[in-house]
Scaffold this motif. Sequence first.
Motif, PDB file in Angstrom:
ATOM      1  N   ILE A 197     -53.206  24.942  44.491  1.00  0.00           N
ATOM      2  CA  ILE A 197     -53.205  25.508  45.845  1.00  0.00           C
ATOM      3  C   ILE A 197     -54.531  26.199  46.165  1.00  0.00           C
ATOM      4  N   THR A 198     -55.262  26.610  45.155  1.00  0.00           N
ATOM      5  CA  THR A 198     -56.549  27.286  45.350  1.00  0.00           C
ATOM      6  C   THR A 198     -57.721  26.320  45.478  1.00  0.00           C
ATOM      7  N   ASP A 199     -57.469  25.030  45.255  1.00  0.00           N
ATOM      8  CA  ASP A 199     -58.556  24.051  45.375  1.00  0.00           C
ATOM      9  C   ASP A 199     -59.009  23.907  46.826  1.00  0.00           C
ATOM     10  N   ASP A 200     -60.283  23.732  47.011  1.00  0.00           N
ATOM     11  CA  ASP A 200     -60.820  23.597  48.361  1.00  0.00           C
ATOM     12  C   ASP A 200     -60.248  22.385  49.098  1.00  0.00           C
ATOM     13  N   ASP A 201     -59.956  21.324  48.352  1.00  0.00           N
ATOM     14  CA  ASP A 201     -59.466  20.100  48.984  1.00  0.00           C
ATOM     15  C   ASP A 201     -57.948  19.963  48.904  1.00  0.00           C
ATOM     16  N   TYR A 202     -57.263  21.081  48.656  1.00  0.00           N
ATOM     17  CA  TYR A 202     -55.801  21.016  48.489  1.00  0.00           C
ATOM     18  C   TYR A 202     -55.120  20.427  49.707  1.00  0.00           C
ATOM     19  N   MET A 203     -55.462  20.905  50.897  1.00  0.00           N
ATOM     20  CA  MET A 203     -54.768  20.447  52.107  1.00  0.00           C
ATOM     21  C   MET A 203     -55.028  18.969  52.372  1.00  0.00           C
ATOM     22  N   GLU A 204     -56.216  18.518  52.063  1.00  0.00           N
ATOM     23  CA  GLU A 204     -56.531  17.095  52.236  1.00  0.00           C
ATOM     24  C   GLU A 204     -55.644  16.245  51.319  1.00  0.00           C
ATOM     25  N   LYS A 205     -55.528  16.652  50.061  1.00  0.00           N
ATOM     26  CA  LYS A 205     -54.698  15.916  49.110  1.00  0.00           C
ATOM     27  C   LYS A 205     -53.220  16.030  49.473  1.00  0.00           C
ATOM     28  N   TYR A 206     -52.820  17.204  49.930  1.00  0.00           N
ATOM     29  CA  TYR A 206     -51.433  17.422  50.354  1.00  0.00           C
ATOM     30  C   TYR A 206     -51.042  16.469  51.480  1.00  0.00           C
ATOM     31  N   MET A 207     -51.881  16.371  52.496  1.00  0.00           N
ATOM     32  CA  MET A 207     -51.597  15.500  53.632  1.00  0.00           C
ATOM     33  C   MET A 207     -51.562  14.039  53.214  1.00  0.00           C
ATOM     34  N   HIS A 208     -52.424  13.674  52.281  1.00  0.00           N
ATOM     35  CA  HIS A 208     -52.477  12.293  51.797  1.00  0.00           C
ATOM     36  C   HIS A 208     -51.183  11.935  51.066  1.00  0.00           C
ATOM     37  N   VAL A 209     -50.713  12.841  50.215  1.00  0.00           N
ATOM     38  CA  VAL A 209     -49.465  12.611  49.476  1.00  0.00           C
ATOM     39  C   VAL A 209     -48.279  12.535  50.426  1.00  0.00           C
ATOM     40  N   MET A 210     -48.209  13.456  51.372  1.00  0.00           N
ATOM     41  CA  MET A 210     -47.092  13.469  52.315  1.00  0.00           C
ATOM     42  C   MET A 210     -47.077  12.217  53.188  1.00  0.00           C
ATOM     43  N   SER A 211     -48.245  11.748  53.563  1.00  0.00           N
ATOM     44  CA  SER A 211     -48.323  10.547  54.388  1.00  0.00           C
ATOM     45  C   SER A 211     -47.763   9.337  53.650  1.00  0.00           C
ATOM     46  N   ALA A 212     -48.099   9.217  52.370  1.00  0.00           N
ATOM     47  CA  ALA A 212     -47.656   8.063  51.590  1.00  0.00           C
ATOM     48  C   ALA A 212     -46.208   8.194  51.130  1.00  0.00           C
ATOM     49  N   ASN A 213     -45.831   9.372  50.656  1.00  0.00           N
ATOM     50  CA  ASN A 213     -44.533   9.535  49.993  1.00  0.00           C
ATOM     51  C   ASN A 213     -43.387   9.873  50.930  1.00  0.00           C
ATOM     52  N   LEU A 214     -43.680  10.530  52.025  1.00  0.00           N
ATOM     53  CA  LEU A 214     -42.624  10.956  52.943  1.00  0.00           C
ATOM     54  C   LEU A 214     -42.716  10.259  54.298  1.00  0.00           C
ATOM     55  N   ASN A 215     -43.866  10.370  54.943  1.00  0.00           N
ATOM     56  CA  ASN A 215     -43.976   9.827  56.301  1.00  0.00           C
ATOM     57  C   ASN A 215     -43.720   8.326  56.347  1.00  0.00           C
TER      58      ASN A 215
ATOM     59  N   LEU B  77     -33.569  -2.279  52.386  1.00  0.00           N
ATOM     60  CA  LEU B  77     -34.898  -1.685  52.428  1.00  0.00           C
ATOM     61  C   LEU B  77     -35.053  -0.756  51.230  1.00  0.00           C
ATOM     62  N   VAL B  78     -36.036  -1.037  50.393  1.00  0.00           N
ATOM     63  CA  VAL B  78     -36.346  -0.155  49.264  1.00  0.00           C
ATOM     64  C   VAL B  78     -37.681   0.519  49.542  1.00  0.00           C
ATOM     65  N   ASN B  79     -37.631   1.816  49.822  1.00  0.00           N
ATOM     66  CA  ASN B  79     -38.836   2.590  50.091  1.00  0.00           C
ATOM     67  C   ASN B  79     -39.391   3.107  48.765  1.00  0.00           C
ATOM     68  N   ASN B  80     -40.256   2.306  48.167  1.00  0.00           N
ATOM     69  CA  ASN B  80     -40.792   2.635  46.851  1.00  0.00           C
ATOM     70  C   ASN B  80     -42.252   3.072  46.900  1.00  0.00           C
ATOM     71  N   ALA B  81     -42.999   2.652  47.886  1.00  0.00           N
ATOM     72  CA  ALA B  81     -44.434   2.942  47.930  1.00  0.00           C
ATOM     73  C   ALA B  81     -44.694   4.439  47.894  1.00  0.00           C
ATOM     74  N   GLY B  82     -45.681   4.826  47.123  1.00  0.00           N
ATOM     75  CA  GLY B  82     -46.021   6.242  47.032  1.00  0.00           C
ATOM     76  C   GLY B  82     -47.173   6.463  46.080  1.00  0.00           C
ATOM     77  N   LEU B  83     -47.584   7.711  45.981  1.00  0.00           N
ATOM     78  CA  LEU B  83     -48.700   8.050  45.107  1.00  0.00           C
ATOM     79  C   LEU B  83     -48.597   9.511  44.710  1.00  0.00           C
ATOM     80  N   SER B  84     -49.452   9.904  43.822  1.00  0.00           N
ATOM     81  CA  SER B  84     -49.508  11.303  43.423  1.00  0.00           C
ATOM     82  C   SER B  84     -50.955  11.739  43.345  1.00  0.00           C
ATOM     83  N   SER B  85     -51.152  13.037  43.471  1.00  0.00           N
ATOM     84  CA  SER B  85     -52.496  13.580  43.405  1.00  0.00           C
ATOM     85  C   SER B  85     -52.399  14.991  42.841  1.00  0.00           C
ATOM     86  N   MET B  86     -53.224  15.295  41.870  1.00  0.00           N
ATOM     87  CA  MET B  86     -53.178  16.611  41.239  1.00  0.00           C
ATOM     88  C   MET B  86     -54.115  17.571  41.958  1.00  0.00           C
ATOM     89  N   ALA B  87     -53.569  18.719  42.347  1.00  0.00           N
ATOM     90  CA  ALA B  87     -54.390  19.727  43.019  1.00  0.00           C
ATOM     91  C   ALA B  87     -53.710  21.084  42.941  1.00  0.00           C
TER      92      ALA B  87
END
Length: 273
Positions: free
Chosen positions: A106-124, A94-104
């Motif tokens: 911490i002061t950005d209004d949408d930081y938490m949305e982007k954070y959750m999206h990255v964590m879902s793809a890269n870690l979860n 099993l090669v777990n390669n799928a992932g993404l990145s997003s620039m944000a």
Amino acid sequence: MSTITYNFLGKVALVTGSSSGIGAATAQLFAKSGANVVVTGRNADGLAKVAKQCTDVSPKQLTALEVVGDLTNKEDCDRLIETTVQKFGKLDILVNNAGLSSMAKITDDDYMEKYMHVMSANLNSVVYMTHKCVPYLAKTRGNVINISSIAGMIPFRQSMSAYCMSKAAVDMFTKCMAAELGPKHHIRVNSVNPGMTHTSIVQRMAGLSKEKDDVYWQQYTKLYPIGRCGSPEDIANAVCYLANDAAAGFITGTCLLADGGHIAANVNLDSKK
């Protein structure tokens, strides 16, 4: 870039995020080394292209299995694994390669949305795929290779805290799973931590023009001790080395740097002359 082929005849390798870049190169090298390959991602056209390339380089012209899906969706993950086992009867790698990145910032209004999206793809997705594949990998005494990053070892200054945190977590997950899955299940778990590897991810993430993207890579090339940035084939070689029991059977819980000397030379764009 030349590649070394290994003997994966009779093995089944599932490579996530394999419609382009590192995942595509890894799938092709497994196929070239004789494995039955499963390619998966969200881009159906990209998968079809990679699957054909895998068949073309396969010594026995083995047909790669294509499964379109989004690994942030558990149902898609389940379908991917079930389809793989139904088709080939087992899973070895099993090669777990799928992932993404997003620039944000911490002061950005949408930081938490982007954070959750990255964590879902890269870690979860890495955790869930590993969790669901353990029963099959235990039967074959298989192994897992997670594609991490140097960003899990050093901070990037370019508004990439979510990405860095996700990769640091992948590295720790790798070590925990090596310790947990080795004694009872005989599963090896490692990660590859690439340096700057020339794919389209930076251009997409930062919205760069082709000209600015070319300049970006040229800047890193001048700073890397090895004199160039990485290629997807460089990382594919590292993955297949770790996946091969004859070559790396005593290696588990390792975060293998494939970074052209990035960390050793403390490379950053602010240091360019």
